[in-house]
Design an enzyme around this catalytic site. Sequence first.
Site, PDB file in Angstrom:
ATOM      1  N   ARG A 118     -38.029  70.527  40.278  1.00 43.83           N
ATOM      2  CA  ARG A 118     -36.783  70.724  39.507  1.00 43.83           C
ATOM      3  C   ARG A 118     -36.133  72.052  39.894  1.00 43.83           C
ATOM      4  NH1 ARG A 118     -38.109  73.258  33.574  1.00 43.83           N
ATOM      5  NH2 ARG A 118     -40.098  74.212  34.120  1.00 43.83           N
ATOM      6  N   ASP A 140     -46.243  68.877  25.250  1.00 48.83           N
ATOM      7  CA  ASP A 140     -45.237  68.107  24.506  1.00 48.83           C
ATOM      8  C   ASP A 140     -45.760  66.735  24.100  1.00 48.83           C
ATOM      9  OD1 ASP A 140     -43.416  70.110  24.554  1.00 48.83           O
ATOM     10  OD2 ASP A 140     -42.116  69.241  26.075  1.00 48.83           O
ATOM     11  N   ARG A 159     -41.949  69.117  36.427  1.00 46.08           N
ATOM     12  CA  ARG A 159     -41.821  70.326  35.626  1.00 46.08           C
ATOM     13  C   ARG A 159     -42.697  71.435  36.202  1.00 46.08           C
ATOM     14  NH1 ARG A 159     -44.828  72.084  30.149  1.00 46.08           N
ATOM     15  NH2 ARG A 159     -43.440  73.768  29.527  1.00 46.08           N
ATOM     16  N   GLU A 174     -27.651  60.661  25.878  1.00 47.39           N
ATOM     17  CA  GLU A 174     -27.929  60.205  27.246  1.00 47.39           C
ATOM     18  C   GLU A 174     -27.115  58.976  27.632  1.00 47.39           C
ATOM     19  OE1 GLU A 174     -30.200  61.004  25.016  1.00 47.39           O
ATOM     20  OE2 GLU A 174     -31.411  62.624  25.872  1.00 47.39           O
ATOM     21  N   HIS A 234     -20.018  33.312  18.803  1.00 44.55           N
ATOM     22  CA  HIS A 234     -20.385  34.395  19.728  1.00 44.55           C
ATOM     23  C   HIS A 234     -20.765  33.895  21.117  1.00 44.55           C
ATOM     24  CE1 HIS A 234     -23.231  38.014  20.687  1.00 44.55           C
ATOM     25  NE2 HIS A 234     -22.076  38.090  21.332  1.00 44.55           N
ATOM     26  N   HIS A 290     -43.044  62.708  25.239  1.00 44.18           N
ATOM     27  CA  HIS A 290     -42.257  63.321  26.310  1.00 44.18           C
ATOM     28  C   HIS A 290     -42.896  63.142  27.683  1.00 44.18           C
ATOM     29  CE1 HIS A 290     -40.092  64.978  22.978  1.00 44.18           C
ATOM     30  NE2 HIS A 290     -39.325  65.718  23.746  1.00 44.18           N
ATOM     31  N   SER A 295     -33.669  73.688  31.113  1.00 44.00           N
ATOM     32  CA  SER A 295     -34.916  72.987  31.394  1.00 44.00           C
ATOM     33  C   SER A 295     -34.843  72.161  32.673  1.00 44.00           C
ATOM     34  CB  SER A 295     -35.289  72.066  30.219  1.00 44.00           C
ATOM     35  OG  SER A 295     -35.524  72.806  29.046  1.00 44.00           O
ATOM     36  N   HIS A 355     -39.371  66.660  34.482  1.00 43.60           N
ATOM     37  CA  HIS A 355     -40.515  66.488  33.583  1.00 43.60           C
ATOM     38  C   HIS A 355     -41.061  65.069  33.730  1.00 43.60           C
ATOM     39  CE1 HIS A 355     -38.369  69.977  32.160  1.00 43.60           C
ATOM     40  NE2 HIS A 355     -39.329  70.292  31.307  1.00 43.60           N
TER      41      HIS A 355
END
Length: 442
Positions: free
Chosen positions: A117, A244, A295, A186, A22, A248, A144, A236
């Site tokens: 946002r 949350d 947020r 993502e 490798h 989060h 959101s 956020h």
Amino acid sequence: MICIASTIGYGAPCKQGSCDAHGSPLGADELQKAKEALCWLADSPFSVPENVYTFFRKAVSRGKKDEKKWQESFNNFRQNEPALAAGFDRIMKGDLSDGWESALSEFPNGSKDVATRKAGEIVMQSIAGKIPELAGGSADLNPSCFTWLKGMGDFQSPKLSKEGLHGMVGGAWDYSGRNIHFGVREHAMGSIAVGMALHGGIIPYTATFLTFADYMRPPMRLAAMMGLRAVFVFTHDSIGVGEDGPTHQPVEQIMNLRQVPNMTVIRPADANETLEAWKIAITNIKGPTTLIFSRQNLPVLDRSVYASASGTKQGGYVLWESASDPDVILIATGSEVSLTLTAARKLAEAGTKTRVVSMPSWELFDRQPRDYRDKVLPPQISARIAVEAGIKLGWEHYVGLNGKIIGMETFGASAPGPVLYEKFGFTVEKIIEAARDLLHRS
């Protein structure tokens, strides 16, 4: 799912299936044995058999034919649709349409509080009609993040049913749509954006919550490495997320992103800094831009009292001061700017000459001439405080070792945003206390 069992270094008799195949060269002996095992007769290195070379060279002549055919087709298109052809030439060069900024207008003084946002959404709707090459979406978070282009179509197979799908924006339901539904992936979202930027003709954007930026780091890093024009939106952005909880609530993510070379990170303080941030992102052709949005609602700063948001272009600027020779400088970003302004005014009322610097982008500020940076942050004034709802590490760059940093040292908690701001020390009283302590020491 298709699972394939493979053998690393296949054919190298002593190293296949091991980590030795490798990270290091096989070596002359092992390479020779591998050639023998694979019936590769050539002794010289990098030798390509003549029949293989001839076969692959056919791609050159085939490509030339295809290119000529395409160019002839485009020339016919140019004759029949000169305006559309000119538009195609423009976007492939990476130029913006003339007058695209005319679609933008400042948020007036007296506007009601708005989350950055949401302000970003308003800006996006304004520029979408002037910049047809702007296209992207979110990781299943349109309602959101507010990063949709309303009425600009959903990029989907026309054969796919719309029933039960989340975050539709209206307009075309086919491959002409400019809103891409990436799904909860993502890393793939970032990678797709990188691919679109490499192709050219598109200004791609992505969006998700800031805490999930970690999932996107590899493609974002590559975008910065390759100098690609892409916009990564994260909402956020702090413990202000609230109930949350810490999973989060980003703490270390902003500072992590600031450490990526050639990545421009902008965390605006209000709607007008958000407008300026989008201008910067759209015109940045030397690398990706990351936009960090709140947020929670934030005041729209009265620019008849405070400095123009155009200072965002410099990355940091004097937002307000009670005197031109301040005793203390308060530096803040994003949602903490309005809080810091309140503290500054109280300090000034008590006789402390105070300056507030809005610092939405470290990268942009550090690119400014030394004279400008020294004007904003005079070297002789060591009483400096940084206020940001993120990890403290790094702010020493601006406040020095003798300054103070009001930031996060732990993960967040589950509670309403205002409660968390009080718990973690993001209050007017804490800022005033820190300033007085610094001045007492000096």
